[in-house]
Design an enzyme around this catalytic site. Structure first.
Site, short mmCIF file in Angstrom:
data_model
loop_
_atom_site.label_atom_id
_atom_site.label_comp_id
_atom_site.label_asym_id
_atom_site.label_seq_id
_atom_site.Cartn_x
_atom_site.Cartn_y
_atom_site.Cartn_z
N CYS A 124 -3.34 -4.51 3.75
CA CYS A 124 -2.24 -5.19 4.27
C CYS A 124 -2.45 -6.92 3.61
O CYS A 124 -1.63 -7.68 4.01
CB CYS A 124 -2.33 -5.31 5.68
SG CYS A 124 -2.03 -3.67 6.46
N GLU A 168 0.79 -1.20 0.17
CA GLU A 168 -0.19 -0.04 -0.09
C GLU A 168 1.06 1.15 -0.10
O GLU A 168 0.23 2.31 0.26
CB GLU A 168 -1.09 0.01 1.04
CG GLU A 168 -0.34 -0.06 2.52
CD GLU A 168 -0.93 0.63 3.63
OE1 GLU A 168 -1.99 0.40 3.93
OE2 GLU A 168 -0.59 1.76 4.05
N HIS A 171 -2.34 -12.11 10.52
CA HIS A 171 -1.92 -10.79 10.37
C HIS A 171 -1.83 -9.94 11.61
O HIS A 171 -2.40 -10.28 12.42
CB HIS A 171 -2.72 -9.99 9.32
CG HIS A 171 -2.81 -8.50 9.29
ND1 HIS A 171 -1.36 -8.19 8.63
CD2 HIS A 171 -3.28 -7.63 9.63
CE1 HIS A 171 -1.32 -6.85 8.66
NE2 HIS A 171 -2.51 -6.41 9.19
#
Lengths: 351, 388, 138
Positions: A112, A80, A234
């Site tokens: 992400c 990103e 994550h």
């Protein structure tokens, strides 16, 4: 059999501690450290960006796998914080590693989870026979507005996976994604810093998607938490993945190896992939790994991975391991950090 | 082949000349030289304009035409060309004029060197001065002229066990001489401690090891023996003129502290003149950085490699020493307006030979050696004047 | 903007340290050159591309304080002459270290970094810099 043939990671050397950031904004450092469980975060040098981080990770993956760059049929890079809004990072990486002119390449963006989306795409291309090897990279030099909660976590790093059918060290047996339109975190075109929904980023976003993908993949594989040697989720901070892992029924023993955010911060597109890289450094044939990414906006990619016998043939130490990468650090004060991160404006004509 | 003489010389003050433009400076110096020679513009056979960064700094190319135009000789249609050889432009331009007369094609040639380095401010001037390096493989990666000199200095000081103080003495000597030169940019005296305490530019070099950013112009009139005799003028003979090259980039050279261009040009110039270093009464050398002064003393033949320190230690480089260095004040203190620097050396030599150097006059001048060098040593032009 | 082709043309050499080797005398050159300064016209047609290892040692270095605009944020930065194991010497930055850790003779290896930016809207220019080798851990 298809899956990971080689891997390589890169994390910038520089670090800043939450205490140092908290000092500048008059926050209670213990509150921050315990609240989000981040002890330090990585900071890119002024001459580092997603292209340079990706190139270093890609070169390490080629080195470790002893793979000829001309055999890489595709490069997809998820981030990103691509250095250009228009002009791919993938072309820079392809050129820097000496890949062939005839190849597939593109940049991905899904907050992400863009790097893991690249993994899925490359996996499909390998499966279909379009390419022999493909490279999926997740890398970020993520942004956090000065003084914002994100400033304590937004960091930099990257991991490259080479995916193929030959000499697979970790078979990707199952993958799936969950997707919904959830505005938990975004950055509008042209804006330097992202905006986030604070507590809204938790339950309806991170937890809903991450837990669903994890459960979905276990259902698909017919497994349960105790079947896995490692789980990597994550990790926007140290707290969310710990809570999610426990909710799913995993133990600290299973999640600690792949939990890097407390030491390097949130590397965004690279976060889950860096964790997986750290796990592969010390894995053994037969190990089962559950890996789930999360991207705001929102979605999660889940992977069921099994380490193969080929793993023993790889010289893991022929490229820097995550432990080695994380041992070479230098801590910055906020002023130098601000200079590095271009939070100090130097005048228009410069740089 | 005719002998070639310097029959007139003039220069502007060197320094930060905010109210003077590139063309004004060139014309001022040119007029002074012509007046000094006692000739008229119609006598000029050809004009060489020496300038290095006019295009980048003042957006002006074709400086030869510019000078001819504003010197008022465009109506005479006198040929005018620009000579560019980086910081050796001045020496190279004089050499072109020398060859033009030597060939018999012209009787009188004027060289006008000019540079305006203060027109661009701040760090941006470094982008322009770094164009003197290999722009793709040195400057692109962040090297600057000072950075190259610093890397040379580090190795030189280490390998030959030369103290930092000795290197500083080159600047101290320049300032001492410049204090006696009204055209010099810096006329203040400098101490060794002052050099060491100055702000760091590229370690180990401080600002006082580096020549300043200067504006200025210098001009000389060269003439054939025949013309000189006809006009009943007494000129200063150019005994020999030599030029030599080396790799452009420092990293490609055989040695970082041996200017082969200077070595070869000076050896040839001495051979042609039929003299030895001992016969030289003074040398104007290209010490754009103090370290270069030390190295050039060796490569121009005044000391063995690594041993320039003994000349410095024993005060031999002072005006009253065995080999006075830079009586003008040199690049550090008189100033370094690139295109004018090498021509300015001729102005100083002319004054010395004419016994017009006032308080910095060297006694019994027989031969003078002038060394003009490009960048970190890619081109060296060496002239020997005097004799007879 | 006028720099695009000039920058683009050298990217293989700057990204990957592609040098030249003279197949007449086997001398390796970097930066690349089309004629061998030893063999002169005997080298015509015999200059081949060669992949350099990016390994070498510091020959000399400086810490630059007076920096051109593109390098001001990195000030002070280290510039070095690096002698590559294959023979040639090049000029490059040494990064990820402090000046006090740098000394002549230390082993270094090439890394891929951003060299300069053409303003905030122009192209990004990448290439080699060097990092000091980590001493082997006991």
């Amino acid at each position: 059999m298809q899956g990971i043939v080689s891997y390589g990671s890169y994390v910038p050397k520089y670090r800043i501690k939450p205490e140092e950031i908290a000092r500048v904004w008059g926050e209670d450092p213990d509150n921050i450290k315990n609240g989000i469980f981040i002890l330090s975060k990585s900071v890119p040098a002024p001459d580092e960006d997603v292209a340079t981080i990706s190139v270093e990770a890609a070169r390490r993956a080629l080195l470790r796998g002893k793979i000829d760059p001309k055999d890489i049929g595709a490069i997809y890079i998820g981030s990103e914080s691509h250095p250009y809004a228009v002009k791919p990072t993938a072309t820079i990486v392809a050129s820097a590693i000496g890949a062939d002119f005839r190849m597939f390449a593109a940049d991905y963006e899904f907050a992400c989870k863009a790097g893991t989306a690249a993994m899925q795409n490359v996996l499909a291309m390998v499966d279909s026979g379009m390419i022999k090897y493909g490279m999926a990279i997740g890398a970020d030099t993520s942004q956090g507005a000065p003084g914002d909660a994100l400033e304590y976590s937004a960091s930099a790093g990257g991991t490259a996976f080479i995916i193929g059918k030959e000499n697979v060290i970790a078979e990707i047996k199952h993958t799936l994604s969950v997707t919904s339109d959830t505005p938990d975190f975004w950055r509008r075109e042209g804006q330097p810093y992202p905006t986030h929904g604070e507590r809204f980023t938790g339950e309806p976003a991170y937890f809903r998607h991450t837990l669903s993908a994890a459960r979905g993949i276990m259902e698909k594989a017919g497994t349960e938490p105790k079947d896995y040697k490692y789980v990597i989720l994550h990790q926007p901070n140290g707290k969310f993945p710990t809570r999610a892992a426990k909710t799913l029924g995993f133990t600290e023993e299973q999640y600690k190896t792949g939990l890097l955010t407390p030491y390097i911060g949130n590397t965004y597109s690279a976060a889950m992939m860096n964790g997986l890289s750290a796990v592969l450094d010390i894995a053994s044939p037969g190990d089962k790994i559950l890996a789930v990414s999360f991207g705001s906006g929102a979605g999660s990619d889940g992977f069921h991975i099994e380490v193969t016998d080929n793993y023993e043939k790889m010289d893991v130490k022929s490229a820097p391991t995550m432990a080695e990468i994380l041992s070479n650090t230098e801590f910055l004060d906020y002023a130098v950090y601000a200079k590095f991160k271009k939070k100090i404006v130097m005048g228009e004509e410069l740089e | 082949m005719s002998e070639v003489y310097v029959i007139g010389a003039g220069e502007t003050k060197f320094g930060e000349l905010w109210d003077r433009s590139l063309r004004e400076l060139a014309v001022e110096a040119g007029l002074k030289a012509i007046e000094d020679a006692g000739i008229y513009s119609r006598d000029i056979g050809i004009l060489y304009g020496s300038n290095s960064l006019g295009a980048g700094i003042s957006y002006q190319n074709d400086v030869g035409s510019l000078i001819a135009d504003f010197a008022g000789i465009a109506v005479e249609h006198t040929p005018a060309v620009r000579v560019e050889a980086s910081t050796a432009s001045g020496g190279a331009a004089v050499r072109e004029a020398y060859l033009a007369i030597k060939s018999g094609e012209y009787d009188v040639a004027v060289v006008g060197g000019v540079e305006k380095l203060t027109e661009v401010y701040g760090s941006e001037i470094l982008d322009l001065t770094s164009t003197l390096l290999d722009s793709e493989w040195e400057a692109f990666f962040g090297a600057t002229p000072a950075a190259l000199a610093a890397m040379t200095a580090r190795r030189y000081l280490d390998d030959f066990h030369v103290s930092r103080e000795i290197m500083a003495m080159i600047s101290v000597n320049d300032h001492s001489n410049a204090s006696l030169n009204p055209d010099a940019q810096y006329r203040n005296k400098l101490t060794v401690q002052g050099v060491l305490d100055s702000v760091s530019v590229a370690e180990p070099l401080t600002m006082m090891d580096c020549s300043p950013l200067s504006d200025g112009a210098a001009a000389v009139v060269l003439a054939s023996e025949e013309f000189m005799k006809k006009m009943k003028i007494e000129g200063v003979r150019i005994v020999s003129s030599e030029i030599s090259q080396d790799y452009l980039a420092l990293h490609s050279r055989k040695s970082v502290y041996e200017f082969e261009s200077a070595k070869i040009a000076s050896r040839k110039a001495l051979e042609k003149a039929g003299i030895k270093n001992d016969d030289i009464s003074f040398v104007e050398l290209h010490d754009s950085f103090s370290i270069y002064g030390l190295i050039e003393l060796e490569d121009l033949g005044f000391a063995e490699k690594g041993n320039a320190k003994s000349l410095v230690e024993n005060n031999e480089i002072r005006l009253d020493g065995s080999i006075p260095v830079n009586p003008s004040g040199g690049l550090k203190a008189k100033g370094n307006p690139y295109g004018a620097t090498g021509v300015g050396q001729f102005v100083e030599a002319y004054l010395q030979f004419k016994n017009r150097a006032d308080k910095r006059q060297i006694k019994d001048v027989r031969y003078g050696m002038l060394h003009s060098m490009a960048g970190s040593g890619s081109t060296s032009v060496v002239h020997i004047l005097g004799g007879e | 903007m006028g720099e695009l082709s000039r920058i683009w043309r050298e990217s293989d050499h700057r990204y990957r340290l592609i040098g030249h080797v003279c197949r007449n005398c086997n001398t390796v050159y970097f930066p690349p050159r089309d004629i061998c300064p030893t063999c002169h016209r005997d080298s015509v047609g015999k200059m081949e591309e060669i992949q350099l290892s990016g390994k070498g040692s510091i020959f000399s270095y400086t810490v630059v304080h007076d920096a051109p605009p593109a390098f001001r944020r990195q000030r002070p930065y280290i510039i070095a002459l690096i002698k590559l194991d294959e023979g040639p010497t090049l000029t490059a930055q040494i990064v990820d270290t402090k000046p006090e850790n740098v000394s002549s003779g230390k082993r270094v290896h090439a890394v891929f970094r951003k060299i300069r930016e053409d303003g905030s809207g122009g192209i990004l220019q990448y290439g080699y810099k060097f990092v000091i080798d980590e001493p082997p851990k006991a």
